[in-house]
Design an enzyme around this catalytic site. Sequence first.
Site, PDB file in Angstrom:
ATOM      1  CE  LYS A  81     -15.748  87.856  87.909  1.00 16.37           C
ATOM      2  NZ  LYS A  81     -15.414  87.297  86.586  1.00 16.37           N
ATOM      3  CD  GLN A 125     -14.442  83.998  85.494  1.00 16.31           C
ATOM      4  OE1 GLN A 125     -15.370  84.726  85.844  1.00 16.31           O
ATOM      5  NE2 GLN A 125     -13.181  84.371  85.579  1.00 16.31           N
ATOM      6  CG  ASP A 148     -16.462  89.833  81.601  1.00 18.14           C
ATOM      7  OD1 ASP A 148     -16.179  90.314  82.716  1.00 18.14           O
ATOM      8  OD2 ASP A 148     -16.498  88.609  81.375  1.00 18.14           O
TER       9      ASP A 148
END
Length: 338
Positions: A81, A125, A148
Amino acid sequence: MAAVKTLRKLCQHTRYQVCQLHTSASRQEAVVISGRKLARQIREETRADVEKWVLAGNSRPHLSVVLVGDDPASHSYVLNKTRAAADVGISSETILKHSDISEEELLDLVYKLNADHRVNGLLVQLPLPDHIDERTICNAVAPAKDVDGFHVVNVGRMCLDQSTMLPATPWGVWEIIKRTGIPTFGKNVLVAGRSKNVGMPIAMLLHTDGRHERPGGDATVTISHRYTPKEQLCQHTKMADIIVAAAGIPKLITADMIKEGAAVIDVGINRVQDPVTGKSRLVGDVDFEGVRKKAGFITPVPGGVGPMTVAMLMKNTVKAAKNVLQIPPERIRLAAAS
């Protein structure tokens, strides 16, 4: 006698033509959709968008990633990422925390990043250690920074067909289908897997109204899960024009389960031991070699949905930088507390 010879030649020529026709009509293997190629295209679009934004006098978009613990897969995902962010011109940082961090300490960190005007996109995460409630943490991230797309406000807006931060993997699946030109209008879709972060959002994107603020696919969608009997699953897959496999079960979808020409999107990521080399390797939820001989389109693992997930995360970060979602703080607090 001459007539007989002529007739024989004619028959031989006819059989040759029939043979040629049969060969040309024989079915080709599925088109293998390169997620890497599509992701590069999206990253190029995002890079151009970022530069245009910065040239207009705005601050460069910034992504903050909170990584808890030492899980190798999580560290690998986060590295991908941040590399993608650098590639498209987004600045980023990874904040590492030990696995014994308390839920309260993690919440304090999230609130601090929410309040930092320099941070446009924020993600924690997953998975998190067992002593931390993931839903609590996801709901603590400000919806306008929630790249997200896991906050309850963003999930709700998605379900209501409103513009929002879409979860990156489902959005990646949507873009694969749309950019490949696979029709969804009036088609039958089977989504294998009902997770709140992948299966459910994919189903929402594909079945909702294409005329709404956040256009959907107008498909008829069936969702299967761990308690769906195998024979019932087969009935649904054989009717499906599109199959999205997101159950986390290696070789769940096999060639005998699909109809000819179906589009098969494999979201599964499973690590198995190679029987020949003895080494571990990544496979999806689809028996790739078998299904590709019958399907019309198929995505590989790796190199299919995975690169698209990262690319869509970058798109969400730019969206966050542009402050597209103007949601009153009091509504955010009420939604998160409910």
